[in-house]
Structures are given as C-alpha cells and as structure tokens.
Write a protein that holds these residues in place. Structure first.
Motif, PDB file in Angstrom:
ATOM      1  N   THR A   1      42.321  70.505  78.117  1.00  0.00           N
ATOM      2  CA  THR A   1      43.679  70.000  77.562  1.00  0.00           C
ATOM      3  C   THR A   1      43.627  68.594  77.607  1.00  0.00           C
ATOM      4  N   ALA A   2      44.101  67.997  76.628  1.00  0.00           N
ATOM      5  CA  ALA A   2      44.459  66.647  76.505  1.00  0.00           C
ATOM      6  C   ALA A   2      45.755  66.296  76.546  1.00  0.00           C
ATOM      7  N   PRO A   3      46.407  65.245  76.807  1.00  0.00           N
ATOM      8  CA  PRO A   3      47.615  64.831  77.114  1.00  0.00           C
ATOM      9  C   PRO A   3      48.706  65.382  75.603  1.00  0.00           C
ATOM     10  N   GLU A   4      50.032  65.314  75.857  1.00  0.00           N
ATOM     11  CA  GLU A   4      50.602  65.844  74.642  1.00  0.00           C
ATOM     12  C   GLU A   4      50.410  64.615  73.302  1.00  0.00           C
ATOM     13  N   ASN A   5      50.489  64.972  72.417  1.00  0.00           N
ATOM     14  CA  ASN A   5      50.295  63.987  71.212  1.00  0.00           C
ATOM     15  C   ASN A   5      48.788  63.584  71.160  1.00  0.00           C
ATOM     16  N   HIS A   6      48.047  64.201  71.585  1.00  0.00           N
ATOM     17  CA  HIS A   6      46.752  64.016  71.361  1.00  0.00           C
ATOM     18  C   HIS A   6      45.761  65.147  70.998  1.00  0.00           C
TER      19      HIS A   6
ATOM     20  N   ILE B   1      33.404  68.791  67.265  1.00  0.00           N
ATOM     21  CA  ILE B   1      34.710  69.274  66.673  1.00  0.00           C
ATOM     22  C   ILE B   1      35.995  68.779  67.406  1.00  0.00           C
ATOM     23  N   TYR B   2      36.884  68.824  66.418  1.00  0.00           N
ATOM     24  CA  TYR B   2      38.279  68.302  66.704  1.00  0.00           C
ATOM     25  C   TYR B   2      39.132  69.446  66.795  1.00  0.00           C
ATOM     26  N   SER B   3      39.846  69.498  67.816  1.00  0.00           N
ATOM     27  CA  SER B   3      40.936  70.416  67.928  1.00  0.00           C
ATOM     28  C   SER B   3      42.306  69.940  66.959  1.00  0.00           C
ATOM     29  N   LYS B   4      42.826  71.127  66.693  1.00  0.00           N
ATOM     30  CA  LYS B   4      44.333  70.941  65.897  1.00  0.00           C
ATOM     31  C   LYS B   4      45.278  70.689  66.880  1.00  0.00           C
ATOM     32  N   PHE B   5      45.119  71.298  68.170  1.00  0.00           N
ATOM     33  CA  PHE B   5      46.300  71.040  69.036  1.00  0.00           C
ATOM     34  C   PHE B   5      45.752  70.260  70.180  1.00  0.00           C
ATOM     35  N   ASN B   6      46.401  70.279  71.478  1.00  0.00           N
ATOM     36  CA  ASN B   6      46.037  69.601  72.441  1.00  0.00           C
ATOM     37  C   ASN B   6      45.176  70.128  73.435  1.00  0.00           C
ATOM     38  N   SER B   7      44.588  71.261  73.032  1.00  0.00           N
ATOM     39  CA  SER B   7      43.882  72.455  74.135  1.00  0.00           C
ATOM     40  C   SER B   7      42.715  73.027  73.316  1.00  0.00           C
ATOM     41  N   LEU B   8      41.354  73.226  73.899  1.00  0.00           N
ATOM     42  CA  LEU B   8      40.175  73.857  73.268  1.00  0.00           C
ATOM     43  C   LEU B   8      39.809  74.879  74.541  1.00  0.00           C
TER      44      LEU B   8
ATOM     45  N   VAL C   1      28.138  69.432  77.061  1.00  0.00           N
ATOM     46  CA  VAL C   1      29.378  69.277  76.474  1.00  0.00           C
ATOM     47  C   VAL C   1      29.926  67.864  76.942  1.00  0.00           C
ATOM     48  N   SER C   2      30.294  66.979  76.119  1.00  0.00           N
ATOM     49  CA  SER C   2      31.191  65.768  76.297  1.00  0.00           C
ATOM     50  C   SER C   2      32.346  65.803  75.687  1.00  0.00           C
ATOM     51  N   TYR C   3      33.563  65.442  76.223  1.00  0.00           N
ATOM     52  CA  TYR C   3      34.687  65.533  75.792  1.00  0.00           C
ATOM     53  C   TYR C   3      35.678  64.370  75.896  1.00  0.00           C
ATOM     54  N   THR C   4      36.797  64.188  75.188  1.00  0.00           N
ATOM     55  CA  THR C   4      37.650  62.923  75.287  1.00  0.00           C
ATOM     56  C   THR C   4      38.994  63.354  74.546  1.00  0.00           C
ATOM     57  N   ALA C   5      39.958  62.773  74.927  1.00  0.00           N
ATOM     58  CA  ALA C   5      41.189  62.910  74.216  1.00  0.00           C
ATOM     59  C   ALA C   5      41.509  61.959  73.248  1.00  0.00           C
ATOM     60  N   VAL C   6      41.689  61.949  72.086  1.00  0.00           N
ATOM     61  CA  VAL C   6      42.108  60.913  71.059  1.00  0.00           C
ATOM     62  C   VAL C   6      43.660  61.142  70.498  1.00  0.00           C
ATOM     63  N   THR C   7      44.047  60.014  70.104  1.00  0.00           N
ATOM     64  CA  THR C   7      45.519  60.178  69.766  1.00  0.00           C
ATOM     65  C   THR C   7      45.554  60.793  68.295  1.00  0.00           C
ATOM     66  N   GLN C   8      46.444  61.617  68.087  1.00  0.00           N
ATOM     67  CA  GLN C   8      46.525  62.379  66.475  1.00  0.00           C
ATOM     68  C   GLN C   8      46.294  61.534  65.466  1.00  0.00           C
ATOM     69  N   GLY C   9      47.162  60.024  65.726  1.00  0.00           N
ATOM     70  CA  GLY C   9      46.763  59.208  64.540  1.00  0.00           C
ATOM     71  C   GLY C   9      45.379  58.711  64.322  1.00  0.00           C
ATOM     72  N   LYS C  10      44.859  58.543  65.652  1.00  0.00           N
ATOM     73  CA  LYS C  10      43.163  58.013  65.409  1.00  0.00           C
ATOM     74  C   LYS C  10      42.696  58.955  64.775  1.00  0.00           C
ATOM     75  N   LEU C  11      42.688  60.181  65.159  1.00  0.00           N
ATOM     76  CA  LEU C  11      42.108  61.427  64.427  1.00  0.00           C
ATOM     77  C   LEU C  11      42.219  61.506  63.161  1.00  0.00           C
ATOM     78  N   ILE C  12      43.217  61.209  62.479  1.00  0.00           N
ATOM     79  CA  ILE C  12      43.413  61.168  61.135  1.00  0.00           C
ATOM     80  C   ILE C  12      42.699  60.061  60.404  1.00  0.00           C
ATOM     81  N   SER C  13      42.620  58.845  61.099  1.00  0.00           N
ATOM     82  CA  SER C  13      41.708  57.945  60.541  1.00  0.00           C
ATOM     83  C   SER C  13      40.087  58.203  60.781  1.00  0.00           C
ATOM     84  N   LEU C  14      39.927  58.916  61.873  1.00  0.00           N
ATOM     85  CA  LEU C  14      38.532  59.384  61.998  1.00  0.00           C
ATOM     86  C   LEU C  14      38.005  60.128  60.881  1.00  0.00           C
ATOM     87  N   LEU C  15      38.971  61.332  60.377  1.00  0.00           N
ATOM     88  CA  LEU C  15      38.680  62.285  59.431  1.00  0.00           C
ATOM     89  C   LEU C  15      38.436  61.557  58.047  1.00  0.00           C
ATOM     90  N   ALA C  16      39.645  60.601  57.981  1.00  0.00           N
ATOM     91  CA  ALA C  16      39.560  59.970  56.509  1.00  0.00           C
ATOM     92  C   ALA C  16      38.500  59.424  55.896  1.00  0.00           C
TER      93      ALA C  16
END
Length: 161
Positions: free
Chosen positions: A69-74, A120-127, A146-161
């Motif tokens: 679980t990532a924080p809200e908006n992540h 893999i990037y989640s769509k929501f804040n939990s996998l 498995v290694s994992y981290t929380a990224v802000t949704q805005g940063k995710l959009i720039s990573l995928l662009a």
C-alpha cells in the motif's frame, strides 16, 4: 543466530558416494505468510521481500501473498525479478491491482528458463503479489525477489510518457 530463527542446509545434489564432502549452503530464511501487508516507502527509498530461500531455490507446496500500500495520491512501482521452475506448470506469480475491495489481475508469470525482471505500476495505491508453488520438492530455480516504492501519480505519468 537470532532466537527462534529457522535455517536450512541445502546440498546442491543428492549425495550417494562414500567419503563425499559436499559444499554446504547455510542461510537463514523466514517463512512467508499468505496475506502480509507492507507499506511502500516514498521514492527514491525502496523496500523488498522474496519467496523463501531466494535465490537458492524455493520450496514446493507454498503460497505467499503480500499487499503493498502506497500513501494517498501515490501508486506502487514494483520491480519483480523471478525465475520459476520451467517444469512446474502450476508454479506462478500473479500481480493484482487493488481498488477498495476489488482486485483485478495486472499480469501473471509462470515457467521461465532464465531470470526475468519486469517493472509494474499500479493504477491505484495498492497491489497484491501472489507467489504459489504446487510441487512438493525444493526447486533450484531462484524464485521471486520484489523491490517496491511509492511514486506520486504525476511522476508516474512522466515516467510512462
């Protein structure tokens, strides 16, 4: 060794000769649970987990599950390295997106002849990550890391662009 810790001694193959002195692998391991919950740290920090005995093989008849679980908006960025036994058709890793009480499959992985790494990037804040082996033996295939981290949704959009 910590009190209550478990350990395993693995021989690289069956020993049948007299006076044979094998190379012994001794390592600590922790058993996995079916529904462990972990929090994703904020990027760039990462946490990790693995299947039992990784990278020295994994036990048969094992089911492990981790909710991340990532924080809200992540969202969760998951870096998965695996090698499953290529003869075990039912050994698998499955990754699910969690939205409230709903779970939807993102991807699944089965037999592998070599070590594979995917992100893999989640769509929501939990996998949810499921590792399952159905045979009774200890496989020489590495298993799952498995290694994992929380990224802000805005940063995710720039990573995928």
């Amino acid at each position: 060794m910590p009190r209550g810790a478990k350990f395993a001694v693995l021989f690289p193959f069956h020993v049948r000769r007299r006076n044979f002195k094998p190379n012994v692998s001794l390592f600590l391991f922790s058993e996995c649970s079916f529904n462990e919950t972990v929090d994703a740290p904020l990027s760039p920090m990462q946490h990790n987990f693995s299947s039992p005995y990784y990278p020295n093989g994994y036990p048969g008849n094992t089911t492990c599950g981790w909710y991340i679980t990532a924080p809200e908006n992540h969202t969760v960025a998951l870096h998965l390295t695996y090698r499953l036994n290529n003869n075990a058709k039912n050994d698998k890793v499955e990754v699910y997106d969690i939205n409230g009480s709903e779970r939807s499959l993102i991807n699944f992985f089965r037999r592998s002849y070599s070590t594979k790494t995917v992100t893999i990037y989640s769509k929501f804040n939990s996998l949810y990550v499921l590792f399952k082996s159905e045979d009774q033996t200890l496989w020489r295939a590495k298993g799952l890391f498995v290694s994992y981290t929380a990224v802000t949704q805005g940063k995710l959009i720039s990573l995928l662009a």
